[in-house]
Design a protein around this motif. Sequence first.
Motif, PDB file in Angstrom:
ATOM      1  N   UNK A 266      -5.530   9.751  -3.755  1.00  0.00           N
ATOM      2  CA  UNK A 266      -4.187   9.359  -4.220  1.00  0.00           C
ATOM      3  C   UNK A 266      -3.810   8.020  -3.595  1.00  0.00           C
ATOM      4  N   UNK A 267      -2.827   7.376  -4.194  1.00  0.00           N
ATOM      5  CA  UNK A 267      -2.295   6.135  -3.646  1.00  0.00           C
ATOM      6  C   UNK A 267      -2.513   4.928  -4.531  1.00  0.00           C
ATOM      7  N   UNK A 268      -1.818   3.844  -4.171  1.00  0.00           N
ATOM      8  CA  UNK A 268      -1.924   2.572  -4.872  1.00  0.00           C
ATOM      9  C   UNK A 268      -2.068   1.454  -3.846  1.00  0.00           C
ATOM     10  N   UNK A 269      -2.778   0.387  -4.235  1.00  0.00           N
ATOM     11  CA  UNK A 269      -2.871  -0.824  -3.417  1.00  0.00           C
ATOM     12  C   UNK A 269      -2.436  -1.974  -4.317  1.00  0.00           C
ATOM     13  N   UNK A 270      -1.166  -2.358  -4.235  1.00  0.00           N
ATOM     14  CA  UNK A 270      -0.613  -3.394  -5.099  1.00  0.00           C
ATOM     15  C   UNK A 270      -0.700  -4.743  -4.400  1.00  0.00           C
ATOM     16  N   UNK A 271      -1.457  -5.663  -5.014  1.00  0.00           N
ATOM     17  CA  UNK A 271      -1.573  -7.028  -4.499  1.00  0.00           C
ATOM     18  C   UNK A 271      -0.959  -7.973  -5.521  1.00  0.00           C
ATOM     19  N   UNK A 272       0.147  -8.586  -5.116  1.00  0.00           N
ATOM     20  CA  UNK A 272       0.888  -9.467  -6.030  1.00  0.00           C
ATOM     21  C   UNK A 272       1.208  -8.741  -7.338  1.00  0.00           C
ATOM     22  N   UNK A 273       1.527  -7.445  -7.221  1.00  0.00           N
ATOM     23  CA  UNK A 273       1.932  -6.646  -8.371  1.00  0.00           C
ATOM     24  C   UNK A 273       0.811  -5.958  -9.117  1.00  0.00           C
TER      25      UNK A 273
ATOM     26  N   UNK B 187       0.864  -1.187   0.000  1.00  0.00           N
ATOM     27  CA  UNK B 187       0.000   0.000   0.000  1.00  0.00           C
ATOM     28  C   UNK B 187       0.895   1.230   0.000  1.00  0.00           C
ATOM     29  N   UNK B 188       0.704   2.101  -1.004  1.00  0.00           N
ATOM     30  CA  UNK B 188       1.599   3.238  -1.177  1.00  0.00           C
ATOM     31  C   UNK B 188       0.823   4.558  -1.157  1.00  0.00           C
TER      32      UNK B 188
ATOM     33  N   UNK C 154     -10.718   1.370   7.865  1.00  0.00           N
ATOM     34  CA  UNK C 154     -10.858   2.026   6.556  1.00  0.00           C
ATOM     35  C   UNK C 154      -9.761   1.556   5.606  1.00  0.00           C
ATOM     36  N   UNK C 155      -8.550   1.435   6.118  1.00  0.00           N
ATOM     37  CA  UNK C 155      -7.447   0.914   5.298  1.00  0.00           C
ATOM     38  C   UNK C 155      -7.732  -0.522   4.856  1.00  0.00           C
ATOM     39  N   UNK C 156      -8.218  -1.346   5.792  1.00  0.00           N
ATOM     40  CA  UNK C 156      -8.487  -2.749   5.477  1.00  0.00           C
ATOM     41  C   UNK C 156      -9.585  -2.880   4.435  1.00  0.00           C
ATOM     42  N   UNK C 157     -10.656  -2.121   4.586  1.00  0.00           N
ATOM     43  CA  UNK C 157     -11.758  -2.194   3.630  1.00  0.00           C
ATOM     44  C   UNK C 157     -11.364  -1.630   2.270  1.00  0.00           C
ATOM     45  N   UNK C 158     -10.406  -0.702   2.264  1.00  0.00           N
ATOM     46  CA  UNK C 158      -9.918  -0.168   0.994  1.00  0.00           C
ATOM     47  C   UNK C 158      -9.223  -1.247   0.174  1.00  0.00           C
ATOM     48  N   UNK C 159      -8.515  -2.150   0.861  1.00  0.00           N
ATOM     49  CA  UNK C 159      -7.809  -3.218   0.150  1.00  0.00           C
ATOM     50  C   UNK C 159      -8.786  -4.068  -0.652  1.00  0.00           C
TER      51      UNK C 159
ATOM     52  N   UNK D 147     -15.967  17.326   1.803  1.00  0.00           N
ATOM     53  CA  UNK D 147     -15.188  16.093   1.754  1.00  0.00           C
ATOM     54  C   UNK D 147     -14.158  16.134   2.878  1.00  0.00           C
ATOM     55  N   UNK D 148     -14.006  15.014   3.558  1.00  0.00           N
ATOM     56  CA  UNK D 148     -13.038  14.960   4.654  1.00  0.00           C
ATOM     57  C   UNK D 148     -12.148  13.739   4.484  1.00  0.00           C
ATOM     58  N   UNK D 149     -10.869  13.892   4.829  1.00  0.00           N
ATOM     59  CA  UNK D 149      -9.905  12.808   4.717  1.00  0.00           C
ATOM     60  C   UNK D 149      -9.913  11.971   5.996  1.00  0.00           C
ATOM     61  N   UNK D 150     -10.200  10.676   5.841  1.00  0.00           N
ATOM     62  CA  UNK D 150     -10.152   9.760   6.984  1.00  0.00           C
ATOM     63  C   UNK D 150      -8.791   9.088   7.092  1.00  0.00           C
ATOM     64  N   UNK D 151      -8.100   8.954   5.955  1.00  0.00           N
ATOM     65  CA  UNK D 151      -6.766   8.353   5.903  1.00  0.00           C
ATOM     66  C   UNK D 151      -5.889   9.237   5.034  1.00  0.00           C
ATOM     67  N   UNK D 152      -4.658   9.536   5.512  1.00  0.00           N
ATOM     68  CA  UNK D 152      -3.774  10.462   4.797  1.00  0.00           C
ATOM     69  C   UNK D 152      -2.430   9.811   4.492  1.00  0.00           C
ATOM     70  N   UNK D 153      -2.174   9.574   3.220  1.00  0.00           N
ATOM     71  CA  UNK D 153      -0.849   9.146   2.742  1.00  0.00           C
ATOM     72  C   UNK D 153      -0.265   7.990   3.559  1.00  0.00           C
ATOM     73  N   UNK D 154      -1.056   6.954   3.708  1.00  0.00           N
ATOM     74  CA  UNK D 154      -0.633   5.781   4.480  1.00  0.00           C
ATOM     75  C   UNK D 154       0.096   4.797   3.574  1.00  0.00           C
ATOM     76  N   UNK D 155       1.220   4.295   4.055  1.00  0.00           N
ATOM     77  CA  UNK D 155       1.993   3.289   3.314  1.00  0.00           C
ATOM     78  C   UNK D 155       2.378   2.147   4.251  1.00  0.00           C
TER      79      UNK D 155
END
Length: 545
Positions: free
Chosen positions: A71-78, A12-13, A54-59, A25-33
């Motif tokens: 913003x961000x990426x969630x890379x699972x096995x590439x 997670x990037x 929130x991070x877990x459900x985003x995955x 709009x409100x940010x619940x998670x900010x630039x988490x890696x």
Amino acid sequence: MANPSKTTLLDVRDLSVAFQSGKTSSLAVRNVSFNIAKGETVALVGESGSGKTVCALSVLRLLTSAASHPNGEILFDGTDLLGLTEAGMRAIRGRRIGIIFQEPMTSLNPLQTIETQVGEVLKIHRGLDTAQARVRVLELLEKVGIREPEKRLAAYPHELSGGQRQRVMIAMALANEPDLLIADEPTTALDVTIQAQILELLQSLQREMGMAMLLITHDLGIVRRMASRVYVMKSGEIVEQGSTDQIFKTPQHVYTRHLINAEPKGQAPKTDLSAPVVLETDHLKVWFPIKKGLMRKTVDHVKAVDGLSFKLRAGETVGVVGESGSGKTTLGLALLRLISSEGPIAYVGQRIDGLNSAAMRPLRREMQVVFQDPYGSLSPRLSIGQIIEEGLLIQQPQLDAKARRVRVGHALAEVGLDAGMQDRYPHEFSGGQRQRIAIARAMVLEPKFVMLDEPTSALDMSVQAQIVDLLRELQTKRRLAYLFISHDLKVVRALCNYVLVMRNGKVVEEGPSADIFDHPKDDYTKALLAAAFELKVAGKSAAAR
């Protein structure tokens, strides 16, 4: 953050999560890696509302339509999961990534049997037929510690205890032997002996399958035992990260030190034997008939509560402990006259076991309950203010809207929530916040007796300590009598004057809290204490490895 390598499974990037409400709009998670290697267990820890779930459900892309990822990426096995179609995600959910939700009652379908729900996962992803799925379902239910699984196949979620429902969720998540398991408070509703079994099971499956795990929990003892690395979250950001050994031995951030030091403290005073008896029962029985055949003839009984006697005095807390299904919650519901029972029940000297619902209504103000599952007991259609004021509307109709709002605000403030939250709805709160709302709903009527059914099970450690302090403070101020049902023996020791140990509907041991914890006599009590406190010891040794 550890550098991604060829063994990285989830990466997670710079992930941010925003929620839209009207035009704002409100940010619940900010630039988490964070990242997780194959076969590794990584823990996300932090207080309720910090953004862990929130991070877990985003995955798995399970957030509501109001959520977005600026913003961000969630890379699972590439592969970036945020770029997949819904069809692409369906091939991953339940097959390659499993999830154990925090609140099983709201995650399980109330209209389907346990066999249907667990079997569905196997049929969809593995193509098993009904007979093959049944064999695997039985194996899974047995693995997660459900007794007599054959008898549970046709059961519906409401027919199971809270701990049993959580075990069914675990069975569903593990059914297809996923590459990654997201465990969101996986042992919250479980008693200590089953908790130890489940943790051992998860570790065993990791060794067998090379399964990775994202562990979200407020129980730092579990983190010590299970995780190799820890990320600490606060207000939607990661404030510290490192190996489990480093985080627990030399925490750098003040918030991390706060979490580690947070634990319910203190001991309840000895019972004042001169205090008036608030609630009393003698040889109480709650037997559920087992009916079979075309004529539905009663062939046996489930003896949920079988001949129990005790007294509860003003200002006293009686703790009820035991494994899931031992009869703890059934006892509490019977005392409140919410289910039928046999045997005398006296409230402030008045027999109430023969009263109908109309006759009980005036007493409901004085006899309150906090349920185990706050999401299931809070109406999703009502605002928090409407939920808490409902009892006032019935029991104190003389109060006008302004007076009720003031009382609701005071109740929210007492449990550590902002009085300005009255117009928000249950789904807008974290699990821990919802539990505090449930406590506020009970306390707003200023009762004399409160049945607390796992009131701290959904709360992180620091909030647990706050709630224990709050309950103790309210009890001292109002001379409240509590029946405290819990599997968390640290909380029981901190709050309860007297303890009943239940097994299969019977009390196997009882006595003052200090006697039960320091000098247990029954083998079952000893096993419960060993499971609870060996978890803590095992966790420390795991961190030292």
